[in-house]
Design a protein around this motif. Sequence first.
Motif, PDB file in Angstrom:
ATOM      1  N   THR A 114      -1.504   1.867 -11.278  1.00 23.93           N
ATOM      2  CA  THR A 114      -1.557   2.286  -9.876  1.00 23.93           C
ATOM      3  C   THR A 114      -0.195   2.220  -9.204  1.00 23.93           C
ATOM      4  O   THR A 114       0.068   2.944  -8.254  1.00 23.93           O
ATOM      5  CB  THR A 114      -2.527   1.399  -9.082  1.00 23.93           C
ATOM      6  N   GLY A 171      -0.347  -2.085  -4.592  1.00 27.53           N
ATOM      7  CA  GLY A 171      -1.282  -3.182  -4.435  1.00 27.53           C
ATOM      8  C   GLY A 171      -0.684  -4.553  -4.704  1.00 27.53           C
ATOM      9  O   GLY A 171       0.516  -4.714  -4.953  1.00 27.53           O
ATOM     10  N   ARG A 225     -13.906 -11.114  -6.466  1.00 26.24           N
ATOM     11  CA  ARG A 225     -15.169 -10.379  -6.628  1.00 26.24           C
ATOM     12  C   ARG A 225     -16.390 -11.239  -6.324  1.00 26.24           C
ATOM     13  O   ARG A 225     -17.440 -10.710  -5.968  1.00 26.24           O
ATOM     14  CB  ARG A 225     -15.259  -9.816  -8.048  1.00 26.24           C
ATOM     15  N   ALA A 244     -13.846  -5.857   1.399  1.00 25.82           N
ATOM     16  CA  ALA A 244     -13.802  -4.619   0.613  1.00 25.82           C
ATOM     17  C   ALA A 244     -12.402  -4.017   0.619  1.00 25.82           C
ATOM     18  O   ALA A 244     -11.922  -3.499  -0.401  1.00 25.82           O
ATOM     19  CB  ALA A 244     -14.813  -3.612   1.159  1.00 25.82           C
ATOM     20  N   GLU A 245     -11.752  -4.104   1.773  1.00 23.62           N
ATOM     21  CA  GLU A 245     -10.401  -3.558   1.900  1.00 23.62           C
ATOM     22  C   GLU A 245      -9.417  -4.337   1.031  1.00 23.62           C
ATOM     23  O   GLU A 245      -8.613  -3.746   0.304  1.00 23.62           O
ATOM     24  CB  GLU A 245      -9.975  -3.605   3.367  1.00 23.62           C
ATOM     25  N   SER A 285       0.811  -1.224   0.000  1.00 23.15           N
ATOM     26  CA  SER A 285       0.000   0.000   0.000  1.00 23.15           C
ATOM     27  C   SER A 285       0.841   1.269   0.000  1.00 23.15           C
ATOM     28  O   SER A 285       0.336   2.335  -0.347  1.00 23.15           O
ATOM     29  CB  SER A 285      -0.931   0.007   1.220  1.00 23.15           C
ATOM     30  N   SER A 328      -9.845  -3.654  -2.699  1.00 23.98           N
ATOM     31  CA  SER A 328      -9.354  -2.359  -3.170  1.00 23.98           C
ATOM     32  C   SER A 328      -7.862  -2.391  -3.510  1.00 23.98           C
ATOM     33  O   SER A 328      -7.374  -1.493  -4.206  1.00 23.98           O
ATOM     34  CB  SER A 328      -9.627  -1.276  -2.121  1.00 23.98           C
ATOM     35  N   TRP A 329      -7.147  -3.414  -3.038  1.00 23.03           N
ATOM     36  CA  TRP A 329      -5.709  -3.489  -3.291  1.00 23.03           C
ATOM     37  C   TRP A 329      -5.332  -4.589  -4.283  1.00 23.03           C
ATOM     38  O   TRP A 329      -4.150  -4.750  -4.599  1.00 23.03           O
ATOM     39  CB  TRP A 329      -4.952  -3.710  -1.978  1.00 23.03           C
ATOM     40  N   ASP A 377      -5.418   7.115   4.104  1.00 18.75           N
ATOM     41  CA  ASP A 377      -6.187   6.520   3.009  1.00 18.75           C
ATOM     42  C   ASP A 377      -5.512   5.267   2.458  1.00 18.75           C
ATOM     43  O   ASP A 377      -6.109   4.542   1.664  1.00 18.75           O
ATOM     44  CB  ASP A 377      -6.371   7.538   1.881  1.00 18.75           C
ATOM     45  N   ARG A 378      -4.281   5.019   2.875  1.00 15.43           N
ATOM     46  CA  ARG A 378      -3.550   3.846   2.415  1.00 15.43           C
ATOM     47  C   ARG A 378      -3.353   2.824   3.534  1.00 15.43           C
ATOM     48  O   ARG A 378      -2.542   1.903   3.396  1.00 15.43           O
ATOM     49  CB  ARG A 378      -2.199   4.262   1.802  1.00 15.43           C
ATOM     50  N   ARG A 386      -4.784  -6.157  -7.839  1.00 24.30           N
ATOM     51  CA  ARG A 386      -4.522  -5.698  -9.210  1.00 24.30           C
ATOM     52  C   ARG A 386      -4.492  -6.932 -10.110  1.00 24.30           C
ATOM     53  O   ARG A 386      -3.553  -7.729 -10.061  1.00 24.30           O
ATOM     54  CB  ARG A 386      -3.180  -4.961  -9.287  1.00 24.30           C
TER      55      ARG A 386
END
Length: 352
Positions: free
Chosen positions: A205, A208, A226, A189-190, A28, A193-194, A48-49, A196
């Motif tokens: 980005t 990740g 997902r 969810a966390e 992150s 978000s990371w 935020d990271r 790839r």
Amino acid sequence: MTAQPGALPGPWSAILDEARRYPSPHNSQPIAARVLDDRRAELFYDLDRGLPAENFGIPFAHVCAGVFLESLATVAAAHGWAVREDLRLAEMDFSSPQRHHLLGTVELAPTPVTDAAREQMAAFRRRRTSRRPYDRRPVDPRVTAEVGAIAAGMGQEFGRTGEQDLVDDLVRINQETLFDDLRDDAVHAEILSWIRTSTRQAAATRDGLSAETMLIPGPLLRIAMRHRWLWDLPVVGGLFRRVYLRTMRGVRELGWLTGPFDGPRDHVEAGRCFLRVWLAFTRHGVDLHPFGTVITNPRSHAAFVARTGIEEAEGRMAWMLFRYGTGKPPPRAWRRSLDAMLLDRETTAVAS
């Protein structure tokens, strides 16, 4: 707002450009810097990271800060500078409207470059996380003895096992941790978000967990993350588990660190210790892969401690578990550019 690295005074451009390759949870890369002059800089944690959804996710923010501070000291020493720290360590508030938490100020002082500093820097440049299968060769006991001495010198205890039944049990616990975490909505969810899932996404980005470094085909990783309900289906879930465990082939030894873990200062010192341990392994050509989620998942942590017989009391905790061994070189993870790490003088922060 970010600052431009070309405008950095003194040795900061060279030092920070290499120090930004420090390891971080989920890659992150949450540490930010504001250079004040040719000797001083402020360091921040970008909230935020962070990974606040995970149990112990907030304490590990300061562990990451400790890893970065040790990285900074390692790089600076090879450039002829010692790092003096004035840290302001306070608990992080991930709900704060100000998204950069002040860690403190660092100052550079000239120091001779030693052979040990050059060797440590070479290891820092080679260091990377290896999720590849290992080749089952045992690690020289002199290496693990050196690691144990490094940990003990920092108030930590290095534990290890080469007992195959125990190794297999802990690898299984690590595998099941991912499936368990995916059932928690906030953690899922966390993690999502990371992730790839393509080279293009990872390159865009530059952070990740990329499918390439995780050694999992991108389309499979995308579906698995997902559509987490698929993990519970007998056939599809079994496929996901086999693909995941395939990367764990050849693991013969596991190590862990136990020590003070009862506040931000403990967490920072733990991070320093971990990077020194990692670089010691790297100097001897040994790869390492942290099993961080075993620590941050309450059920897995309890199972790990019970299976190994580790005693946690009076603020001491088994706060890191990792596999180590030798194998083919792993892919290198992406890193954000230096300018993405820099803050300008107008940025507000959460001060301790």
